[in-house]
Design a protein around this motif. Structure first.
Motif, PDB file in Angstrom:
ATOM      1  N   ILE A  94     -48.391 -49.421 -37.144  1.00  0.00           N
ATOM      2  CA  ILE A  94     -47.403 -49.670 -37.779  1.00  0.00           C
ATOM      3  C   ILE A  94     -47.647 -50.052 -39.057  1.00  0.00           C
ATOM      4  O   ILE A  94     -48.368 -51.346 -39.247  1.00  0.00           O
ATOM      5  N   VAL A  95     -47.272 -49.596 -40.234  1.00  0.00           N
ATOM      6  CA  VAL A  95     -47.731 -50.155 -41.581  1.00  0.00           C
ATOM      7  C   VAL A  95     -46.606 -50.475 -42.464  1.00  0.00           C
ATOM      8  O   VAL A  95     -45.592 -49.688 -42.366  1.00  0.00           O
ATOM      9  N   ASN A  96     -46.693 -51.793 -42.970  1.00  0.00           N
ATOM     10  CA  ASN A  96     -45.370 -52.090 -43.932  1.00  0.00           C
ATOM     11  C   ASN A  96     -46.012 -52.088 -45.495  1.00  0.00           C
ATOM     12  O   ASN A  96     -46.711 -53.028 -45.741  1.00  0.00           O
ATOM     13  N   ASP A  97     -45.685 -50.944 -46.174  1.00  0.00           N
ATOM     14  CA  ASP A  97     -46.156 -51.030 -47.487  1.00  0.00           C
ATOM     15  C   ASP A  97     -45.135 -51.773 -48.471  1.00  0.00           C
ATOM     16  O   ASP A  97     -45.343 -51.713 -49.625  1.00  0.00           O
ATOM     17  N   GLY A  98     -44.041 -52.342 -47.943  1.00  0.00           N
ATOM     18  CA  GLY A  98     -43.242 -53.207 -48.596  1.00  0.00           C
ATOM     19  C   GLY A  98     -43.644 -54.614 -48.893  1.00  0.00           C
ATOM     20  O   GLY A  98     -44.594 -55.107 -48.309  1.00  0.00           O
ATOM     21  N   ASP A  99     -42.883 -55.463 -49.608  1.00  0.00           N
ATOM     22  CA  ASP A  99     -43.379 -56.739 -49.833  1.00  0.00           C
ATOM     23  C   ASP A  99     -42.527 -57.728 -48.747  1.00  0.00           C
ATOM     24  O   ASP A  99     -43.124 -58.651 -48.423  1.00  0.00           O
ATOM     25  N   GLU A 100     -41.524 -57.243 -48.207  1.00  0.00           N
ATOM     26  CA  GLU A 100     -40.863 -58.245 -47.071  1.00  0.00           C
ATOM     27  C   GLU A 100     -41.188 -57.984 -45.878  1.00  0.00           C
ATOM     28  O   GLU A 100     -41.703 -56.775 -45.621  1.00  0.00           O
ATOM     29  N   ASP A 101     -41.369 -59.027 -44.987  1.00  0.00           N
ATOM     30  CA  ASP A 101     -41.657 -58.896 -43.628  1.00  0.00           C
ATOM     31  C   ASP A 101     -40.600 -58.099 -42.755  1.00  0.00           C
ATOM     32  O   ASP A 101     -39.522 -58.036 -43.138  1.00  0.00           O
TER      33      ASP A 101
END
Length: 141
Positions: A47-54
């Motif tokens: 799972i990759v989070n490319d955004g700024d927020e958690d």
């Protein structure tokens, strides 16, 4: 002039909001192939989070098993065991690997035997990103 200023302000607000949101990507999902008499298996992925927020993975739904739970393999006094966890945190600009021996989605009470190569459907439920539907192949790894 007021309309242009208001429009630019709205674009700025929407742009900042969109930029700060989590941006979740699912990479290489797969389900472990098990013998036909086995009633449990597991779903793995990155799972990759490319955004700024958690964000947080808080649930999983599927029709292939009676229950799908988030689990983590832990070492308790030299004994490896799986424990249920309520969520997996995915911080901004990071990734979390769900893999054998670590975090995984436990599929309990398989409703039918799994066939290697078939594609299974899942809905991942995130606290901020909502529901994301994926397909995962059954593999022997």
């Amino acid at each position: 002039m007021k309309r242009i200023t208001l429009f630019l302000l709205m674009v700025l607000v929407v742009g900042v909001y969109a930029y700060t949101q989590p941006v979740i990507r699912i990479v290489d999902p797969w389900v472990r192939a098990v013998p036909p008499n086995m009633k449990n298996s597991a779903l793995f992925m990155t799972i990759v989070n490319d955004g700024d927020e958690d964000d947080e993975l808080i649930g999983v739904e599927t029709d292939i098993a009676r229950m799908a739970q988030i689990h983590k393999t832990v070492n308790e006094n030299g004994v490896m065991k799986m424990v249920h966890v309520d969520k997996i945190e995915i911080h901004g600009h990071t990734k979390v690997e769900l893999k054998p021996g670590g975090y995984h989605i436990m599929l309990m009470g398989l409703k039918r035997p799994l066939k290697e190569g078939e594609m299974l459907k899942f809905t991942l439920i995130f606290k901020n990103s909502g529901r994301i539907q994926i397909e995962a192949p059954v593999k022997r790894k």
